[in-house]
Design a protein around this motif. Structure first.
Motif, PDB file in Angstrom:
ATOM      1  N   ASP A  74       1.601   6.529  -6.958  1.00 41.67           N
ATOM      2  CA  ASP A  74       0.558   7.502  -7.317  1.00 41.67           C
ATOM      3  C   ASP A  74       1.049   8.928  -7.130  1.00 41.67           C
ATOM      4  N   LEU A  75       1.793   9.161  -6.057  1.00 39.93           N
ATOM      5  CA  LEU A  75       2.343  10.494  -5.802  1.00 39.93           C
ATOM      6  C   LEU A  75       3.324  10.890  -6.906  1.00 39.93           C
ATOM      7  N   GLU A 128       0.828  -1.205   0.000  1.00 41.68           N
ATOM      8  CA  GLU A 128       0.000   0.000   0.000  1.00 41.68           C
ATOM      9  C   GLU A 128       0.863   1.256   0.000  1.00 41.68           C
ATOM     10  N   GLU A 129       1.948   1.250   0.788  1.00 45.96           N
ATOM     11  CA  GLU A 129       2.866   2.395   0.789  1.00 45.96           C
ATOM     12  C   GLU A 129       3.501   2.576  -0.582  1.00 45.96           C
ATOM     13  N   SER A 137       1.344  11.632 -10.108  1.00 44.89           N
ATOM     14  CA  SER A 137       0.645  12.927 -10.086  1.00 44.89           C
ATOM     15  C   SER A 137       1.638  14.079 -10.177  1.00 44.89           C
ATOM     16  N   CYS A 184       2.273   1.644  -3.499  1.00 44.45           N
ATOM     17  CA  CYS A 184       1.255   2.140  -4.437  1.00 44.45           C
ATOM     18  C   CYS A 184       0.983   3.620  -4.229  1.00 44.45           C
ATOM     19  N   SER A 185       0.931   4.062  -2.983  1.00 45.65           N
ATOM     20  CA  SER A 185       0.694   5.487  -2.733  1.00 45.65           C
ATOM     21  C   SER A 185       1.888   6.319  -3.201  1.00 45.65           C
TER      22      SER A 185
END
Length: 154
Positions: free
Chosen positions: A48-49, A41-42, A52, A44-45
């Protein structure tokens, strides 16, 4: 048969003692899976960061780069026109130099000291004349603004 029962019961006790507890093993596997899911999860975040941020940077910088590209194309066009102007002026200077050499051959060249003496005497025909006078006025009609704008783009 009496001897077989105590051996069997002892074997059962030994097997229970040596067999690990399924609840403890399952709990360790579950904790490991939870840690791995947290790390996933870390990751993937973080991805995503980064995605973006990359999109934001591209949205901000691509228009700036396009504007600079357009500006550079204009500058290159001006440089090309200036090169053409310089080439044309060089061509005209070569013709003027040939005319001057021919005139000096035809009329004879005055020594520099004689020119200074006649020029200081006040004779108008030996004073410095503007380069755009007389027969060469057609050559002096070269204008830089015809080849490059008066102000450079900023």
């Amino acid at each position: 048969m009496l001897l077989v029962n105590p051996v069997r019961s002892g074997a059962r006790e030994l097997a229970l003692f040596l067999t690990p507890e399924p609840g403890a093993e399952a709990k360790a596997v579950e904790e490991t899976i939870e840690a791995m899911l947290l790390r996933l999860e870390e990751f993937c975040s973080l991805a995503d960061l980064i995605r973006s941020d990359t999109s934001q940077i591209l949205e901000e910088n691509i228009p700036v780069l396009k504007a600079k590209l357009t500006e550079m194309r204009g500058i290159y066009a001006i440089v090309e026109r200036l090169e053409a102007f310089v080439k044309m002026v060089g061509h005209h200077v070569a013709f003027l130099e040939a005319d001057v050499l021919q005139t000096e051959r035809d009329h004879g060249a005055f020594p520099q000291a004689l020119r200074r003496w006649l020029g200081s005497a006040g004779l108008p025909s030996f004073r410095n004349k503007s380069p755009c006078s007389g027969a060469i006025s057609a050559h002096c009609k070269l204008r830089l603004p015809d080849y490059a704008p008066a102000t450079a783009p900023s």
